[in-house]
Design a protein around this motif. Structure first.
Motif, mmCIF file in Angstrom:
data_model
loop_
_atom_site.group_PDB
_atom_site.id
_atom_site.type_symbol
_atom_site.label_atom_id
_atom_site.label_comp_id
_atom_site.label_asym_id
_atom_site.label_seq_id
_atom_site.Cartn_x
_atom_site.Cartn_y
_atom_site.Cartn_z
ATOM 1 N N GLN A 212 39.514 3.089 -19.786
ATOM 2 C CA GLN A 212 38.434 3.791 -20.473
ATOM 3 C C GLN A 212 38.757 5.269 -20.640
ATOM 4 O O GLN A 212 38.460 5.863 -21.679
ATOM 5 C CB GLN A 212 37.123 3.620 -19.707
ATOM 6 N N HIS A 213 39.372 5.869 -19.636
ATOM 7 C CA HIS A 213 39.716 7.289 -19.697
ATOM 8 C C HIS A 213 40.773 7.550 -20.762
ATOM 9 O O HIS A 213 40.657 8.492 -21.557
ATOM 10 C CB HIS A 213 40.199 7.736 -18.321
ATOM 11 N N THR A 214 41.803 6.707 -20.811
ATOM 12 C CA THR A 214 42.848 6.910 -21.821
ATOM 13 C C THR A 214 42.311 6.648 -23.218
ATOM 14 O O THR A 214 42.720 7.329 -24.171
ATOM 15 C CB THR A 214 44.060 6.007 -21.550
ATOM 16 N N THR A 215 41.399 5.692 -23.361
ATOM 17 C CA THR A 215 40.794 5.431 -24.663
ATOM 18 C C THR A 215 40.009 6.656 -25.141
ATOM 19 O O THR A 215 40.112 7.053 -26.311
ATOM 20 C CB THR A 215 39.864 4.207 -24.585
ATOM 21 N N THR B 123 31.319 11.366 -28.456
ATOM 22 C CA THR B 123 30.324 11.868 -27.513
ATOM 23 C C THR B 123 29.726 10.722 -26.699
ATOM 24 O O THR B 123 29.447 10.876 -25.507
ATOM 25 C CB THR B 123 29.208 12.640 -28.228
ATOM 26 N N GLY B 124 29.556 9.566 -27.316
ATOM 27 C CA GLY B 124 29.077 8.405 -26.579
ATOM 28 C C GLY B 124 30.058 7.965 -25.504
ATOM 29 O O GLY B 124 29.665 7.623 -24.379
ATOM 30 N N LEU B 125 31.349 7.967 -25.842
ATOM 31 C CA LEU B 125 32.369 7.615 -24.851
ATOM 32 C C LEU B 125 32.351 8.588 -23.684
ATOM 33 O O LEU B 125 32.428 8.182 -22.517
ATOM 34 C CB LEU B 125 33.759 7.634 -25.501
ATOM 35 N N LEU B 126 32.244 9.878 -23.992
ATOM 36 C CA LEU B 126 32.228 10.887 -22.931
ATOM 37 C C LEU B 126 30.997 10.740 -22.048
ATOM 38 O O LEU B 126 31.072 10.884 -20.822
ATOM 39 C CB LEU B 126 32.294 12.290 -23.529
ATOM 40 N N ASP B 127 29.849 10.443 -22.667
ATOM 41 C CA ASP B 127 28.627 10.242 -21.878
ATOM 42 C C ASP B 127 28.763 9.044 -20.936
ATOM 43 O O ASP B 127 28.338 9.094 -19.784
ATOM 44 C CB ASP B 127 27.426 10.039 -22.797
ATOM 45 N N LYS B 128 29.377 7.952 -21.441
ATOM 46 C CA LYS B 128 29.565 6.781 -20.597
ATOM 47 C C LYS B 128 30.499 7.081 -19.437
ATOM 48 O O LYS B 128 30.267 6.641 -18.305
ATOM 49 C CB LYS B 128 30.133 5.622 -21.422
ATOM 50 N N LEU B 129 31.582 7.823 -19.709
ATOM 51 C CA LEU B 129 32.517 8.164 -18.636
ATOM 52 C C LEU B 129 31.839 9.030 -17.573
ATOM 53 O O LEU B 129 32.072 8.858 -16.381
ATOM 54 C CB LEU B 129 33.735 8.891 -19.200
ATOM 55 N N ALA B 130 31.008 9.958 -18.025
ATOM 56 C CA ALA B 130 30.308 10.821 -17.070
ATOM 57 C C ALA B 130 29.275 10.026 -16.267
ATOM 58 O O ALA B 130 29.114 10.242 -15.069
ATOM 59 C CB ALA B 130 29.637 11.972 -17.802
ATOM 60 N N LYS B 131 28.617 9.111 -16.926
ATOM 61 C CA LYS B 131 27.602 8.304 -16.239
ATOM 62 C C LYS B 131 28.228 7.440 -15.151
ATOM 63 O O LYS B 131 27.643 7.237 -14.086
ATOM 64 C CB LYS B 131 26.880 7.418 -17.251
ATOM 65 N N LYS B 132 29.435 6.939 -15.410
ATOM 66 C CA LYS B 132 30.124 6.082 -14.439
ATOM 67 C C LYS B 132 30.996 6.875 -13.468
ATOM 68 O O LYS B 132 31.773 6.296 -12.721
ATOM 69 C CB LYS B 132 30.989 5.071 -15.172
ATOM 70 N N HIS C 247 33.732 14.205 -14.554
ATOM 71 C CA HIS C 247 32.594 14.974 -14.064
ATOM 72 C C HIS C 247 31.619 15.254 -15.213
ATOM 73 O O HIS C 247 32.030 15.350 -16.381
ATOM 74 C CB HIS C 247 33.095 16.290 -13.458
ATOM 75 N N ASP C 248 30.349 15.386 -14.898
ATOM 76 C CA ASP C 248 29.326 15.651 -15.907
ATOM 77 C C ASP C 248 29.610 16.939 -16.669
ATOM 78 O O ASP C 248 29.439 16.998 -17.896
ATOM 79 C CB ASP C 248 27.947 15.751 -15.252
ATOM 80 N N ASN C 249 30.026 17.982 -15.947
ATOM 81 C CA ASN C 249 30.279 19.261 -16.597
ATOM 82 C C ASN C 249 31.487 19.185 -17.527
ATOM 83 O O ASN C 249 31.509 19.820 -18.578
ATOM 84 C CB ASN C 249 30.503 20.361 -15.560
ATOM 85 N N LYS C 250 32.499 18.417 -17.138
ATOM 86 C CA LYS C 250 33.667 18.257 -18.004
ATOM 87 C C LYS C 250 33.259 17.569 -19.298
ATOM 88 O O LYS C 250 33.694 17.960 -20.384
ATOM 89 C CB LYS C 250 34.768 17.464 -17.309
ATOM 90 N N ALA C 251 32.422 16.550 -19.195
ATOM 91 C CA ALA C 251 31.948 15.860 -20.389
ATOM 92 C C ALA C 251 31.163 16.819 -21.276
ATOM 93 O O ALA C 251 31.331 16.825 -22.497
ATOM 94 C CB ALA C 251 31.085 14.666 -19.998
ATOM 95 N N ALA C 252 30.327 17.645 -20.667
ATOM 96 C CA ALA C 252 29.539 18.602 -21.439
ATOM 97 C C ALA C 252 30.450 19.623 -22.130
ATOM 98 O O ALA C 252 30.234 19.957 -23.305
ATOM 99 C CB ALA C 252 28.544 19.321 -20.533
#
Length: 83
Positions: free
Chosen positions: A24-27, A52-61, A65-70
């Motif tokens: 998921q991270h590499t995708t 942005t949806g992919l980043l939100d999912k990665l942060a949620k799981k 980190h949440d801040n990195k996604a933001a």
């Protein structure tokens, strides 16, 4: 090596989760690169919600980190608006 059945199962499940998280991270990184290299505004605007949806999912799981996604979402949104 683990001595208990539960420890062996934990090793197997951790390995499966590690592989899934890595995929998921590499995708997400691939989509980020695809978005950042595009010069067509219309194509970038189509990719933006997906990334942005992919980043939100990665942060949620807790894969990132949440801040990195933001920070990533902020930077790609700035890039798309500047096109």
């Amino acid at each position: 090596m683990a001595n208990h059945k539960s420890a062996l199962k934990r090793i197997r499940s951790n390995d499966a989760k590690r592989v899934r998280n890595k995929y998921q991270h590499t995708t997400a990184r691939t989509f980020l690169k695809r978005l950042r290299t595009t010069t067509d505004k219309k194509q970038a605007e189509e990719l933006l919600p997906k990334v942005t949806g992919l980043l939100d999912k990665l942060a949620k799981k807790n894969i990132i980190h949440d801040n990195k996604a933001a920070n990533l979402k902020s930077s790609i949104t700035k890039y798309v608006s500047s096109l």
